[in-house]
Design an enzyme around this catalytic site. Structure first.
Site, PDB file in Angstrom:
ATOM      1  N   LEU A 197      66.879  58.497  22.127  1.00 52.69           N
ATOM      2  CA  LEU A 197      65.909  59.144  21.257  1.00 52.69           C
ATOM      3  C   LEU A 197      65.092  60.109  22.106  1.00 52.69           C
ATOM      4  O   LEU A 197      64.851  59.862  23.292  1.00 52.69           O
ATOM      5  CB  LEU A 197      64.965  58.111  20.624  1.00 52.69           C
ATOM      6  CG  LEU A 197      65.557  57.117  19.621  1.00 52.69           C
ATOM      7  CD1 LEU A 197      64.477  56.133  19.166  1.00 52.69           C
ATOM      8  CD2 LEU A 197      66.163  57.834  18.424  1.00 52.69           C
ATOM      9  N   ASP A 198      64.653  61.213  21.489  1.00 47.64           N
ATOM     10  CA  ASP A 198      63.746  62.122  22.189  1.00 47.64           C
ATOM     11  C   ASP A 198      62.518  61.361  22.660  1.00 47.64           C
ATOM     12  O   ASP A 198      62.094  60.387  22.024  1.00 47.64           O
ATOM     13  CB  ASP A 198      63.284  63.248  21.259  1.00 47.64           C
ATOM     14  CG  ASP A 198      64.398  64.170  20.830  1.00 47.64           C
ATOM     15  OD1 ASP A 198      65.465  64.147  21.471  1.00 47.64           O
ATOM     16  OD2 ASP A 198      64.203  64.902  19.849  1.00 47.64           O
ATOM     17  N   MET A 199      61.930  61.815  23.740  1.00 45.83           N
ATOM     18  CA  MET A 199      60.734  61.172  24.278  1.00 45.83           C
ATOM     19  C   MET A 199      59.648  61.032  23.209  1.00 45.83           C
ATOM     20  O   MET A 199      58.986  59.995  23.092  1.00 45.83           O
ATOM     21  CB  MET A 199      60.182  61.967  25.462  1.00 45.83           C
ATOM     22  CG  MET A 199      58.940  61.359  26.094  1.00 45.83           C
ATOM     23  SD  MET A 199      58.126  62.487  27.234  1.00 45.83           S
ATOM     24  CE  MET A 199      57.451  63.694  26.069  1.00 45.83           C
TER      25      MET A 199
END
Length: 266
Positions: free
Chosen positions: A65-67
């Site tokens: 997942l994106d940060m």
């Protein structure tokens, strides 16, 4: 670079939230602001997998997942499980549902965004639409409207769809107080490109609130964090082959009372 002034400050509370664990897999709830895997710089070493490995040294990352995105991630605890689950993601056999608060009022009750994506290299890590060089990226979406008043709180979908939400409430639609210039949407990514949901919502004309990379100033100022949450994930257990579905509460304050219907796996 798109983030020259970026300073990594990962959240420490909660430090690690494990939703499920057995001999083969581990499912965790990643908070917004924490990397999925370590970055190259020493100050970017803290990540979800690093924290998991302090307790489960054999755990490996199957997807990311994106940060800035919060939500569910599954990890493998052995090589065979890693191979099995990775294949499910590769073949697009997993089912995923995200929720996002986006800027403005989305006119269509449901639809899809089918736009190929590629890294915007001079402005990395940003992605962009490129019809010639981009990789296929497909997202289904549906509008979800949440209503509330002093005596009760009601959740209602604008329409019946096959995408996965069916709250089953037929009450009048009223906007949540203070949320007149935004829409809550359920997002169903078919592909899993980097920043896919963020760029697709931008291209639809409705950037996700709090998005430091893609939102305009007004949308950016409407939230302190990216309003994107990986709420549900379904996949086949690598050993038993049983279909598993995991779900986490939506962390957006305005929708804290909203409990979506289970994700459809049909």
């Amino acid at each position: 670079m798109a983030n020259p002034a970026f300073v990594y400050n990962p959240p420490l509370q909660p430090y690690l939230t494990i939703l499920y664990q057995d001999d083969d897999i581990l499912v965790a709830n990643k908070p917004s602001g924490l990397l999925s895997v370590p970055g190259k710089a020493e100050e970017h070493k803290d990540s979800l997998i690093s924290r998991v490995n302090t307790v489960f040294p054999t755990a490996t990352v199957v997807h990311r997942l994106d940060m800035a995105t919060s939500g569910i991630m599954v990890m493998a605890l052995n090589k065979e499980s890693h191979r099995h689950i990775s294949k499910q993601f590769e073949l697009r056999q997993t089912k995923k549902r995200y929720f996002a608060r986006v800027f403005g009022k989305v006119k269509s009750n449901q639809g899809e965004v089918n736009l190929p994506l590629i890294c915007d290299w001079p402005n990395r890590p940003k992605q962009m639409v490129d019809y010639e060089r981009g990789k296929k990226a497909l997202t289904h979406y549906e509008v979800v409207e949440v209503t509330s008043d002093e005596s009760h709180q009601v959740v209602s979908s604008k329409n019946d769809t096959s995408f996965g939400t069916s709250p089953g409430v037929n009450s009048p639609i009223r906007p949540v107080a203070g949320e007149e210039n935004e829409t809550l949407v359920a997002l169903y990514p078919v592909t899993g490109r980097s920043h896919q949901l963020r760029v697709h919502m931008l291209e639809l004309g409705h950037p996700i609130l709090g998005d430091r990379l893609y939102a305009h100033d007004e949308a950016l100022g409407m939230a302190e964090r990216l309003q994107l949450h990986a709420e549900s994930l379904s996949f086949a257990h690598p050993a038993s082959q049983d279909w598993l579905t995991f779900q986490t509460p939506i962390p957006f304050t305005a929708y804290a009372h909203y409990t979506p219907a289970p994700l459809s796996i049909d």
